[in-house]
Design a protein around this motif. Structure first.
Motif, mmCIF file in Angstrom:
data_model
loop_
_atom_site.group_PDB
_atom_site.id
_atom_site.type_symbol
_atom_site.label_atom_id
_atom_site.label_comp_id
_atom_site.label_asym_id
_atom_site.label_seq_id
_atom_site.Cartn_x
_atom_site.Cartn_y
_atom_site.Cartn_z
ATOM 1 N N ASP A 32 0.745 -1.052 0.210
ATOM 2 C CA ASP A 32 0.000 -0.048 0.090
ATOM 3 C C ASP A 32 0.875 1.168 -0.034
ATOM 4 O OD1 ASP A 32 -2.364 -1.501 0.049
ATOM 5 O OD2 ASP A 32 -2.620 -1.403 2.243
ATOM 6 N N ARG A 35 2.217 1.727 -3.605
ATOM 7 C CA ARG A 35 1.088 2.253 -4.360
ATOM 8 C C ARG A 35 0.956 3.647 -4.263
ATOM 9 N NH1 ARG A 35 -1.955 -1.891 -2.648
ATOM 10 N NH2 ARG A 35 -1.445 -4.006 -3.539
ATOM 11 N N SER A 36 0.844 4.032 -3.063
ATOM 12 C CA SER A 36 0.606 5.557 -2.556
ATOM 13 C C SER A 36 1.642 6.295 -3.096
ATOM 14 C CB SER A 36 0.668 5.604 -1.062
ATOM 15 O OG SER A 36 -0.547 5.012 -0.677
ATOM 16 N N HIS A 38 3.751 5.626 -5.698
ATOM 17 C CA HIS A 38 3.597 5.898 -7.098
ATOM 18 C C HIS A 38 2.739 6.682 -7.613
ATOM 19 C CE1 HIS A 38 6.441 2.830 -8.543
ATOM 20 N NE2 HIS A 38 6.090 2.059 -7.545
ATOM 21 N N ARG A 39 1.682 6.807 -6.760
ATOM 22 C CA ARG A 39 0.397 7.847 -7.116
ATOM 23 C C ARG A 39 1.026 9.190 -6.909
ATOM 24 N NH1 ARG A 39 -3.339 4.461 -4.184
ATOM 25 N NH2 ARG A 39 -3.398 6.129 -2.813
#
Length: 69
Positions: A32, A35-36, A38-39
């Motif tokens: 998680d 992913r955060s 990368h965003r």
């Protein structure tokens, strides 16, 4: 003497179990976080069109205090 050895083994096993449980919880959060990240990076690299002032013809009509236009 034998009782101390058994208690030491049980204590060590308990501590190792708690450490592994905490490590598993930490490692479950890593995907998680990635992913955060990368965003965040994608958002920072994307050009934004809303930095400049908005043209006059694209303004939405503002409503009065009572909600009428």
């Amino acid at each position: 003497m034998e009782l101390q050895i058994v208690l030491a083994i049980l204590g060590t096993a308990g501590v190792m179990s708690a450490l592994l449980f905490a490590l598993k919880g930490l490692l479950d959060q890593v995907p998680d976080v990635i992913r955060s990240w990368h965003r965040i990076v994608e958002e920072a690299r994307r050009p934004h069109a809303d930095h400049g002032p908005e043209p006059e013809d694209q303004h939405r009509p503002s409503a009065d205090i009572d909600g009428s236009q």
